[in-house]
Design a protein around this motif. Structure first.
Motif, short mmCIF file in Angstrom:
data_model
loop_
_atom_site.label_atom_id
_atom_site.label_comp_id
_atom_site.label_asym_id
_atom_site.label_seq_id
_atom_site.Cartn_x
_atom_site.Cartn_y
_atom_site.Cartn_z
N GLY A 174 8.92 8.47 -5.41
CA GLY A 174 8.63 7.09 -5.74
C GLY A 174 8.77 6.21 -4.51
N ARG A 175 9.02 4.94 -4.75
CA ARG A 175 9.11 3.95 -3.67
C ARG A 175 10.19 4.30 -2.65
NH1 ARG A 175 11.41 -0.91 -2.01
NH2 ARG A 175 9.86 -2.45 -1.36
N ARG A 176 9.86 4.17 -1.37
CA ARG A 176 10.84 4.38 -0.30
C ARG A 176 11.87 3.26 -0.38
NH1 ARG A 176 10.85 2.37 5.24
NH2 ARG A 176 8.75 1.59 4.81
N LYS B 92 12.14 14.87 7.12
CA LYS B 92 12.83 13.61 7.42
C LYS B 92 12.84 12.65 6.23
CE LYS B 92 13.28 14.72 11.78
NZ LYS B 92 14.54 15.19 12.28
N PHE B 93 11.94 12.84 5.29
CA PHE B 93 11.75 11.89 4.19
C PHE B 93 12.40 12.48 2.93
CE2 PHE B 93 7.38 10.78 6.25
CZ PHE B 93 8.02 10.33 7.37
N ARG C 11 -2.47 18.95 -5.13
CA ARG C 11 -2.24 19.90 -4.02
C ARG C 11 -0.99 19.56 -3.24
NH1 ARG C 11 -7.20 18.11 -2.52
NH2 ARG C 11 -6.32 17.26 -0.64
N GLU C 12 -0.75 18.29 -3.02
CA GLU C 12 0.33 17.82 -2.14
C GLU C 12 1.52 17.40 -3.01
OE1 GLU C 12 -1.41 14.83 0.39
OE2 GLU C 12 -2.77 16.29 1.31
N LEU C 13 2.42 18.35 -3.22
CA LEU C 13 3.56 18.15 -4.12
C LEU C 13 4.71 17.50 -3.36
CD1 LEU C 13 3.37 21.70 -5.71
CD2 LEU C 13 2.24 19.59 -6.50
N ASP C 14 5.56 16.79 -4.07
CA ASP C 14 6.73 16.13 -3.48
C ASP C 14 6.33 15.21 -2.32
OD1 ASP C 14 8.62 17.36 -5.22
OD2 ASP C 14 8.34 19.21 -4.08
N TYR C 15 5.23 14.54 -2.49
CA TYR C 15 4.61 13.66 -1.48
C TYR C 15 5.48 12.43 -1.24
CZ TYR C 15 0.90 10.52 0.25
OH TYR C 15 0.13 9.64 0.97
N ALA D 19 0.84 -1.20 0.00
CA ALA D 19 0.00 0.00 0.00
C ALA D 19 0.88 1.26 0.00
CB ALA D 19 -0.94 -0.01 1.20
N GLU D 20 1.90 1.26 0.85
CA GLU D 20 2.82 2.41 0.88
C GLU D 20 3.45 2.64 -0.49
OE1 GLU D 20 7.29 3.17 2.37
OE2 GLU D 20 5.96 2.48 3.97
N ASP D 21 3.93 1.57 -1.11
CA ASP D 21 4.55 1.69 -2.42
C ASP D 21 3.58 2.26 -3.44
OD1 ASP D 21 6.81 0.56 -1.28
OD2 ASP D 21 6.56 -1.38 -2.29
N GLY D 22 2.34 1.78 -3.41
CA GLY D 22 1.34 2.29 -4.34
C GLY D 22 1.10 3.78 -4.16
N TRP D 23 0.88 4.19 -2.92
CA TRP D 23 0.63 5.61 -2.66
C TRP D 23 1.84 6.47 -3.02
CZ3 TRP D 23 -3.54 8.29 0.04
CH2 TRP D 23 -4.71 7.53 0.10
#
Length: 154
Positions: free
Chosen positions: A140-142, A134-135, A66-70, A21-25
Protein backbone atom coordinates in the motif's frame (compact mmCIF):
# COMPACT_ATOMS: atom_id res chain seq x y z
CA UNK A 1 -13.72 16.04 -13.63
CA UNK A 2 -10.89 18.01 -12.03
CA UNK A 3 -7.94 16.18 -10.48
CA UNK A 4 -5.96 18.70 -8.38
CA UNK A 5 -3.36 19.92 -8.21
CA UNK A 6 -3.91 21.57 -11.58
CA UNK A 7 -1.36 23.02 -14.00
CA UNK A 8 0.57 25.19 -14.25
CA UNK A 9 2.67 23.50 -11.59
CA UNK A 10 4.98 25.12 -9.07
CA UNK A 11 7.46 23.05 -7.08
CA UNK A 12 5.04 22.27 -4.25
CA UNK A 13 2.16 21.26 -6.54
CA UNK A 14 4.49 19.16 -8.74
CA UNK A 15 5.79 17.30 -5.67
CA UNK A 16 2.20 16.75 -4.51
CA UNK A 17 1.18 15.43 -7.95
CA UNK A 18 4.12 13.00 -7.95
CA UNK A 19 3.24 11.70 -4.47
CA UNK A 20 -0.42 11.26 -5.44
CA UNK A 21 0.66 9.23 -8.48
CA UNK A 22 2.98 7.10 -6.33
CA UNK A 23 0.20 6.49 -3.82
CA UNK A 24 -2.19 5.47 -6.58
CA UNK A 25 0.23 3.02 -8.16
CA UNK A 26 1.08 1.53 -4.76
CA UNK A 27 -2.62 0.79 -4.28
CA UNK A 28 -2.33 -1.64 -7.22
CA UNK A 29 -5.95 -0.83 -8.09
CA UNK A 30 -6.12 -0.55 -11.92
CA UNK A 31 -9.54 1.12 -11.93
CA UNK A 32 -8.52 3.74 -9.36
CA UNK A 33 -5.20 4.44 -11.07
CA UNK A 34 -6.79 4.76 -14.52
CA UNK A 35 -9.04 7.57 -13.23
CA UNK A 36 -5.96 9.84 -12.99
CA UNK A 37 -5.60 9.70 -16.79
CA UNK A 38 -7.70 11.44 -19.43
CA UNK A 39 -10.10 9.21 -21.37
CA UNK A 40 -7.86 9.63 -24.44
CA UNK A 41 -4.54 9.36 -22.57
CA UNK A 42 -1.59 8.05 -24.56
CA UNK A 43 1.20 5.99 -23.03
CA UNK A 44 4.49 4.62 -24.13
CA UNK A 45 5.60 2.08 -21.55
CA UNK A 46 8.85 0.43 -22.62
CA UNK A 47 7.93 -0.87 -26.10
CA UNK A 48 4.18 -1.01 -25.45
CA UNK A 49 1.78 1.70 -26.61
CA UNK A 50 -1.45 2.14 -24.67
CA UNK A 51 -4.31 4.50 -25.38
CA UNK A 52 -7.32 5.36 -23.25
CA UNK A 53 -8.50 4.33 -19.81
CA UNK A 54 -9.77 0.92 -20.86
CA UNK A 55 -6.35 -0.08 -22.21
CA UNK A 56 -4.66 1.47 -19.16
CA UNK A 57 -6.80 -0.65 -16.83
CA UNK A 58 -6.04 -3.79 -18.85
CA UNK A 59 -2.31 -2.99 -18.89
CA UNK A 60 -2.18 -2.40 -15.11
CA UNK A 61 -4.24 -5.53 -14.39
CA UNK A 62 -1.72 -7.63 -16.37
CA UNK A 63 1.21 -5.82 -14.74
CA UNK A 64 0.12 -6.41 -11.15
CA UNK A 65 -0.77 -10.05 -11.81
CA UNK A 66 2.89 -10.60 -12.83
CA UNK A 67 4.59 -8.17 -10.44
CA UNK A 68 3.75 -9.39 -6.95
CA UNK A 69 4.50 -7.51 -3.73
CA UNK A 70 4.96 -4.35 -5.82
CA UNK A 71 6.35 -1.30 -4.01
CA UNK A 72 7.17 1.95 -5.83
CA UNK A 73 8.91 5.22 -5.03
CA UNK A 74 8.67 8.23 -7.37
CA UNK A 75 10.67 11.44 -7.12
CA UNK A 76 10.25 14.76 -8.90
CA UNK A 77 12.99 15.46 -11.44
CA UNK A 78 11.73 18.59 -13.24
CA UNK A 79 8.52 20.51 -13.97
CA UNK A 80 7.21 23.37 -16.07
CA UNK A 81 3.75 24.50 -17.11
CA UNK A 82 1.62 21.39 -17.55
CA UNK A 83 4.54 18.91 -17.60
CA UNK A 84 6.34 16.92 -14.91
CA UNK A 85 9.35 14.61 -15.22
CA UNK A 86 9.91 11.95 -12.58
CA UNK A 87 12.36 9.22 -11.82
CA UNK A 88 11.31 6.10 -10.00
CA UNK A 89 12.27 2.68 -8.73
CA UNK A 90 10.10 -0.24 -7.78
CA UNK A 91 10.63 -3.72 -6.42
CA UNK A 92 8.54 -6.82 -6.99
CA UNK A 93 8.76 -10.57 -7.13
CA UNK A 94 7.50 -12.97 -9.76
CA UNK A 95 5.38 -16.05 -9.12
CA UNK A 96 8.56 -18.12 -8.68
CA UNK A 97 9.77 -15.92 -5.83
CA UNK A 98 12.48 -14.12 -7.83
CA UNK A 99 12.95 -10.47 -6.85
CA UNK A 100 13.56 -7.56 -9.25
CA UNK A 101 14.21 -3.86 -9.03
CA UNK A 102 13.18 -1.60 -11.89
CA UNK A 103 14.45 1.94 -12.47
CA UNK A 104 12.95 4.45 -14.82
CA UNK A 105 12.03 7.91 -15.93
CA UNK A 106 8.63 9.23 -16.92
CA UNK A 107 7.56 12.36 -18.73
CA UNK A 108 4.02 13.43 -17.95
CA UNK A 109 1.75 15.96 -19.66
CA UNK A 110 -1.54 17.07 -18.08
CA UNK A 111 -4.70 18.62 -19.43
CA UNK A 112 -6.31 21.68 -17.84
CA UNK A 113 -8.30 19.44 -15.45
CA UNK A 114 -5.14 17.87 -14.00
CA UNK A 115 -5.66 14.53 -15.76
CA UNK A 116 -2.57 13.00 -17.33
CA UNK A 117 -3.00 12.96 -21.09
CA UNK A 118 0.45 11.65 -21.95
CA UNK A 119 2.88 9.33 -20.18
CA UNK A 120 6.22 8.38 -21.70
CA UNK A 121 8.12 5.80 -19.63
CA UNK A 122 11.59 4.34 -20.02
CA UNK A 123 12.28 1.43 -17.66
CA UNK A 124 15.12 -1.00 -16.97
CA UNK A 125 15.09 -3.79 -14.44
CA UNK A 126 17.41 -6.37 -13.03
CA UNK A 127 17.17 -9.32 -10.68
CA UNK A 128 18.08 -8.75 -7.04
CA UNK A 129 18.48 -11.08 -4.09
CA UNK A 130 15.75 -10.82 -1.50
CA UNK A 131 18.40 -9.54 0.94
CA UNK A 132 19.07 -6.59 -1.43
CA UNK A 133 15.52 -5.28 -1.17
CA UNK A 134 15.18 -1.73 0.13
CA UNK A 135 11.40 -1.19 0.07
CA UNK A 136 10.00 -3.01 3.11
CA UNK A 137 6.85 -1.12 4.11
CA UNK A 138 3.53 -3.02 4.25
CA UNK A 139 1.80 -3.22 0.88
CA UNK A 140 0.00 0.00 0.00
CA UNK A 141 0.99 3.63 0.49
CA UNK A 142 4.64 4.30 1.35
CA UNK A 143 4.80 5.71 4.88
CA UNK A 144 5.75 9.39 5.06
CA UNK A 145 8.84 8.57 7.13
CA UNK A 146 10.16 5.92 4.70
CA UNK A 147 13.25 7.10 2.81
CA UNK A 148 12.93 8.22 -0.81
CA UNK A 149 15.06 7.43 -3.85
CA UNK A 150 17.80 9.91 -3.10
CA UNK A 151 18.38 8.31 0.30
CA UNK A 152 19.19 5.00 -1.42
CA UNK A 153 21.34 6.61 -4.09
CA UNK A 154 19.01 5.40 -6.84
Amino acid sequence: MARPPLPPFDEASAIEKVRLAEDGWNSRDPIKVAQAYSVDSQWRNRAEFVQGREQIEAFLTRKWRRELDYRLIKELWAFGGNRIAVRFAYEYQDDSGNWYRAYGNENWEFNENGLMRRRLASINEHPIAEAERKFHWPLGRRPDDHPGLSHFGF
